[in-house]
Write an enzyme that holds these catalytic residues in place. Sequence first.
Site, PDB file in Angstrom:
ATOM      1  N   GLU A   6       0.830  -1.196   0.000  1.00 21.28           N
ATOM      2  CA  GLU A   6       0.000   0.000   0.000  1.00 21.28           C
ATOM      3  C   GLU A   6       0.870   1.255   0.000  1.00 21.28           C
ATOM      4  O   GLU A   6       1.976   1.252   0.520  1.00 21.28           O
ATOM      5  CB  GLU A   6      -0.906   0.014   1.240  1.00 21.28           C
ATOM      6  N   CYS A  25       3.541   8.315   1.291  1.00 20.76           N
ATOM      7  CA  CYS A  25       4.022   7.312   2.249  1.00 20.76           C
ATOM      8  C   CYS A  25       4.176   6.003   1.482  1.00 20.76           C
ATOM      9  O   CYS A  25       3.219   5.526   0.866  1.00 20.76           O
ATOM     10  CB  CYS A  25       2.990   7.192   3.371  1.00 20.76           C
ATOM     11  N   CYS A  81       5.663  -7.116   7.132  1.00 23.57           N
ATOM     12  CA  CYS A  81       6.751  -6.653   7.990  1.00 23.57           C
ATOM     13  C   CYS A  81       7.086  -7.760   8.982  1.00 23.57           C
ATOM     14  O   CYS A  81       6.194  -8.445   9.479  1.00 23.57           O
ATOM     15  CB  CYS A  81       6.334  -5.395   8.756  1.00 23.57           C
ATOM     16  N   CYS A 138       5.486  -5.962  15.803  1.00 23.08           N
ATOM     17  CA  CYS A 138       5.028  -5.076  16.879  1.00 23.08           C
ATOM     18  C   CYS A 138       3.526  -5.315  17.085  1.00 23.08           C
ATOM     19  O   CYS A 138       2.754  -5.252  16.128  1.00 23.08           O
ATOM     20  CB  CYS A 138       5.289  -3.613  16.542  1.00 23.08           C
ATOM     21  N   CYS A 197       0.620  -2.930  15.753  1.00 22.95           N
ATOM     22  CA  CYS A 197       0.640  -2.504  14.348  1.00 22.95           C
ATOM     23  C   CYS A 197       0.039  -3.596  13.464  1.00 22.95           C
ATOM     24  O   CYS A 197       0.426  -4.759  13.549  1.00 22.95           O
ATOM     25  CB  CYS A 197       2.081  -2.229  13.924  1.00 22.95           C
ATOM     26  N   SER A 256      11.973   5.849   8.366  1.00 22.21           N
ATOM     27  CA  SER A 256      11.504   5.546   9.716  1.00 22.21           C
ATOM     28  C   SER A 256      11.942   4.142  10.103  1.00 22.21           C
ATOM     29  O   SER A 256      11.792   3.202   9.317  1.00 22.21           O
ATOM     30  CB  SER A 256       9.975   5.640   9.737  1.00 22.21           C
ATOM     31  N   SER A 260      10.895   4.996  15.719  1.00 21.67           N
ATOM     32  CA  SER A 260       9.638   4.599  16.361  1.00 21.67           C
ATOM     33  C   SER A 260       9.959   4.118  17.764  1.00 21.67           C
ATOM     34  O   SER A 260      10.287   2.958  17.966  1.00 21.67           O
ATOM     35  CB  SER A 260       8.975   3.481  15.553  1.00 21.67           C
ATOM     36  N   CYS A 310      -1.088   5.389  10.144  1.00 19.58           N
ATOM     37  CA  CYS A 310       0.061   4.678  10.712  1.00 19.58           C
ATOM     38  C   CYS A 310      -0.380   3.414  11.416  1.00 19.58           C
ATOM     39  O   CYS A 310      -1.272   3.440  12.252  1.00 19.58           O
ATOM     40  CB  CYS A 310       0.779   5.554  11.730  1.00 19.58           C
TER      41      CYS A 310
END
Length: 397
Positions: free
Chosen positions: A113, A126, A133, A137, A140, A222, A245, A367
Amino acid sequence: MPIVESGPIPQFTMAPARKGKPPTHFADLDSAQRKQAMKEQGYPAFRADQLARHYFERHETDAAVMSDLPAAQRTQLVAEFFPPLLHKVRDLTADHGNTIKSVWRLFDGAMIETVLMRYPNRATLCISSQAGCGMACPFCATGQGGLTRNLSAAEIVEQVRLGMVAAERGDLAGEATRVTNIVFMGMGEPLSNWRQVRIALHRLIEPPPSGFGLSARGITVSTVGMVPLIDKLADEGFPVTLAVSLHAPDDELRNPLIPLNSRFSVAQLLDAARRYFERTGRRVSIEYALIRDMNDHKWRAQMLADELNKRGRGWVHVNPIPLNPTPGSIWTASTPQAQRVFVDTLVAAGIPTTIRDTRGSDIDGACGQLAAEVKRGSDRAKKAAQAVAAAVKEATA
Ligand code: SAH
């Protein structure tokens, strides 16, 4: 700014990509590699520059409009050097047309995305560095789905080109505009795909015809805290902004919140962030998702301020962001009152702090919400949240 690349030339072939490996694309190659690839395919080397002008200056990959190329060669050149890497699945629009989330399918069916956002004086794109990923976490959505694979440099660069095209043809509300800022805050941990992200950064920053010529200052990378790679990013020599982060100033809470923290502690991470500032002169941005009754205490704000001030003044600013909802998560955003106290505590300690505006949360474009419509893992999210709660309880008992 030293922008030099070397290394073996990726193999250029019109054969379909091998499993797990996207086809090599023009945007994977630096100027020397492009010329070499032209020669290998039997074209004069100067065609590389012509194609580069279409791609990096005009953001064009349509053979039909490349009138400076011999008609007999255009289609062939485009087919060989610009294999389509991203297929749009859909666009979702929010914020009165000022935010567009796009879902893309890659050659192997993996999904990513991007989010295009218009602000009064800029347009920010973005982008994703990985499909999924691997950082896991628990707060997320992307982390809950796991890692599918790294993106190639060209898959990253193509997100940028297509975002530029969308802005330039007026897809956002208001007048047509240009993408000025890029944030590596989509899916993925950019520093764990450093080889490809590094190449992509060169393509974004180098002036045309080598790259798009975007200002390095307008690009933010990031990271969840891959300490050795923060130093590598600084070695690269271009002043991109580093965002960290953090989400907690103490290892007791950050260990369960961010699994990678067990490898690199808060102290090591903040030291690396400070080194990044010293080497690049770029003020580092600390991201902090405010999670109700989890990390939003006044004493934690003070502890964060102390940890930052201990390492100097004027080198950092803090970007708290109220937690965005994710499927299955038992956590919620801090109350407005807690947010205020958190910000005021940091500001009173001399730390520039601004609550991050959260765009696109109603289209899962904000986010932590990017999951390419993979809605699996909500049970996992609940379990992970419970595990964090248990770990925190144990650590504070
Ligand atoms: N992996 C990199 C790049 C992703 S950036 C990194 O972690 O920095 C995405 C940002 O959104 C990160 O700061 C991440 O911690 C934050 N985030 C994740 N889930 C969130 C949520 N539910 N609400 C608000 N921010 C979230």
